[in-house]
Write a protein that holds these residues in place. Structure first.
Motif, PDB file in Angstrom:
ATOM      1  N   ASP A 178      -9.791   7.940  -3.102  1.00  0.00           N
ATOM      2  CA  ASP A 178      -9.763   6.488  -2.922  1.00  0.00           C
ATOM      3  C   ASP A 178      -8.761   6.076  -1.846  1.00  0.00           C
ATOM      4  O   ASP A 178      -9.040   5.175  -1.044  1.00  0.00           O
ATOM      5  N   ALA A 179      -7.602   6.731  -1.805  1.00  0.00           N
ATOM      6  CA  ALA A 179      -6.606   6.433  -0.770  1.00  0.00           C
ATOM      7  C   ALA A 179      -7.141   6.809   0.609  1.00  0.00           C
ATOM      8  O   ALA A 179      -6.958   6.060   1.579  1.00  0.00           O
ATOM      9  N   LEU A 180      -7.813   7.933   0.697  1.00  0.00           N
ATOM     10  CA  LEU A 180      -8.384   8.364   1.964  1.00  0.00           C
ATOM     11  C   LEU A 180      -9.489   7.407   2.407  1.00  0.00           C
ATOM     12  O   LEU A 180      -9.538   6.983   3.568  1.00  0.00           O
ATOM     13  N   LYS A 181     -10.334   7.034   1.468  1.00  0.00           N
ATOM     14  CA  LYS A 181     -11.421   6.100   1.784  1.00  0.00           C
ATOM     15  C   LYS A 181     -10.858   4.768   2.268  1.00  0.00           C
ATOM     16  O   LYS A 181     -11.342   4.200   3.253  1.00  0.00           O
ATOM     17  N   LYS A 182      -9.823   4.275   1.598  1.00  0.00           N
ATOM     18  CA  LYS A 182      -9.202   3.016   2.016  1.00  0.00           C
ATOM     19  C   LYS A 182      -8.610   3.136   3.418  1.00  0.00           C
ATOM     20  O   LYS A 182      -8.728   2.218   4.226  1.00  0.00           O
TER      21      LYS A 182
ATOM     22  N   ARG B  71      -7.475  13.941  -7.950  1.00  0.00           N
ATOM     23  CA  ARG B  71      -8.499  14.010  -6.890  1.00  0.00           C
ATOM     24  C   ARG B  71      -9.116  12.653  -6.593  1.00  0.00           C
ATOM     25  O   ARG B  71      -9.268  12.286  -5.433  1.00  0.00           O
ATOM     26  N   ARG B  72      -9.500  11.902  -7.612  1.00  0.00           N
ATOM     27  CA  ARG B  72     -10.137  10.599  -7.399  1.00  0.00           C
ATOM     28  C   ARG B  72      -9.169   9.645  -6.707  1.00  0.00           C
ATOM     29  O   ARG B  72      -9.533   8.925  -5.793  1.00  0.00           O
ATOM     30  N   GLN B  73      -7.929   9.648  -7.148  1.00  0.00           N
ATOM     31  CA  GLN B  73      -6.912   8.784  -6.544  1.00  0.00           C
ATOM     32  C   GLN B  73      -6.737   9.127  -5.055  1.00  0.00           C
ATOM     33  O   GLN B  73      -6.648   8.235  -4.218  1.00  0.00           O
TER      34      GLN B  73
ATOM     35  N   GLN C  70       2.212  12.547   1.440  1.00  0.00           N
ATOM     36  CA  GLN C  70       2.596  11.496   0.488  1.00  0.00           C
ATOM     37  C   GLN C  70       2.302  11.925  -0.945  1.00  0.00           C
ATOM     38  O   GLN C  70       3.099  11.689  -1.849  1.00  0.00           O
ATOM     39  N   ARG C  71       1.165  12.555  -1.143  1.00  0.00           N
ATOM     40  CA  ARG C  71       0.736  12.958  -2.486  1.00  0.00           C
ATOM     41  C   ARG C  71       1.635  14.046  -3.073  1.00  0.00           C
ATOM     42  O   ARG C  71       2.043  13.978  -4.226  1.00  0.00           O
ATOM     43  N   LEU C  72       1.932  15.043  -2.276  1.00  0.00           N
ATOM     44  CA  LEU C  72       2.680  16.183  -2.787  1.00  0.00           C
ATOM     45  C   LEU C  72       4.186  15.953  -2.862  1.00  0.00           C
ATOM     46  O   LEU C  72       4.853  16.501  -3.726  1.00  0.00           O
ATOM     47  N   PHE C  73       4.720  15.148  -1.934  1.00  0.00           N
ATOM     48  CA  PHE C  73       6.174  15.017  -1.852  1.00  0.00           C
ATOM     49  C   PHE C  73       6.669  13.616  -2.166  1.00  0.00           C
ATOM     50  O   PHE C  73       7.854  13.343  -2.062  1.00  0.00           O
ATOM     51  N   HIS C  74       5.765  12.724  -2.529  1.00  0.00           N
ATOM     52  CA  HIS C  74       6.113  11.372  -2.977  1.00  0.00           C
ATOM     53  C   HIS C  74       7.079  10.663  -2.033  1.00  0.00           C
ATOM     54  O   HIS C  74       8.026  10.019  -2.463  1.00  0.00           O
ATOM     55  N   GLY C  75       6.842  10.795  -0.763  1.00  0.00           N
ATOM     56  CA  GLY C  75       7.690  10.132   0.211  1.00  0.00           C
ATOM     57  C   GLY C  75       6.922   9.873   1.482  1.00  0.00           C
ATOM     58  O   GLY C  75       5.746  10.211   1.595  1.00  0.00           O
ATOM     59  N   ALA C  76       7.586   9.297   2.423  1.00  0.00           N
ATOM     60  CA  ALA C  76       6.963   8.979   3.698  1.00  0.00           C
ATOM     61  C   ALA C  76       7.060  10.176   4.637  1.00  0.00           C
ATOM     62  O   ALA C  76       8.163  10.668   4.901  1.00  0.00           O
TER      63      ALA C  76
END
Length: 186
Positions: free
Chosen positions: A126-130, A121-123, A77-83
């Motif tokens: 946070d997504a991983l933690k959520k 990195r922080r974003q 999701q982070r690298l390719f901005h898609g599902a």
């Protein structure tokens, strides 16, 4: 770092590598492409399953994975901005982990900035933690030594602090570079 942690908490433990990193570092261009996500996810599953089958009675009874499908999914999701492909998300729910060690992004970035997007990195953390809400998570922060000690303590506590390594045989521990997974056989 996972290869350094494993022999301390469980000498003889098997370690599954971080497949996304393996593909990227072994690639011609040094970048991962959207088509590599499925290969990384399938490689992660195959490695975990193959090594888990070898754990009981053949080593310390521990399998440590440097990453998991959840992380691969979020990287996609982070690298390719898609599902990413839906089968990866479906597999996350059927591959439970008993313990996650989640590293905070409070140490200096190392790697290729154009690939790893250090400003985000922080974003990502946070997504991983959520995504780990409701799971058994131990967050690792501070110096490398502090992180190592907290991680080792969490893993050892999972097996019972009074157990010796030989009495831990038959207990399987996998998971993720940022996360680790621990499974107990039925």
């Amino acid at each position: 770092h996972v290869p350094e942690l494993a022999p301390v908490v469980a000498p003889g433990a098997l370690v599954v590598p971080e497949w996304m990193r393996t593909l990227v570092e072994g690639g011609v261009e040094g970048f991962v492409h959207s088509g590599d996500i499925q290969l990384a996810a399938r490689s992660q599953i195959a490695s975990e399953d193959a090594l888990a089958a070898q754990v009981v009675g053949n080593n310390a009874g521990v399998l440590i994975c440097d990453t998991d499908l959840r992380t691969i999914h979020l990287w996609a999701q982070r690298l390719f901005h898609g599902a990413p492909p839906t089968w990866i998300q479906e597999q996350i729910s059927v591959r439970p982990y008993d313990l996650y060690l989640l590293c905070t992004p409070d140490i200096p970035f190392k790697g290729k900035p154009e690939r790893d997007l250090p400003a985000l990195r922080r974003q990502f953390h946070d997504a991983l933690k959520k995504s780990l809400e409701g799971e058994h998570v131990v967050e690792l922060a501070g110096s490398r030594d502090e992180r190592f000690q907290v991680a080792a303590d969490a893993i050892i506590e999972l097996f019972g602090g009074t157990q010796t390594l030989p009495s831990r045989r038959g207990q399987v521990m996998p998971s993720p570079g940022q996360l680790y997974r621990v499974e107990h056989p039925n």
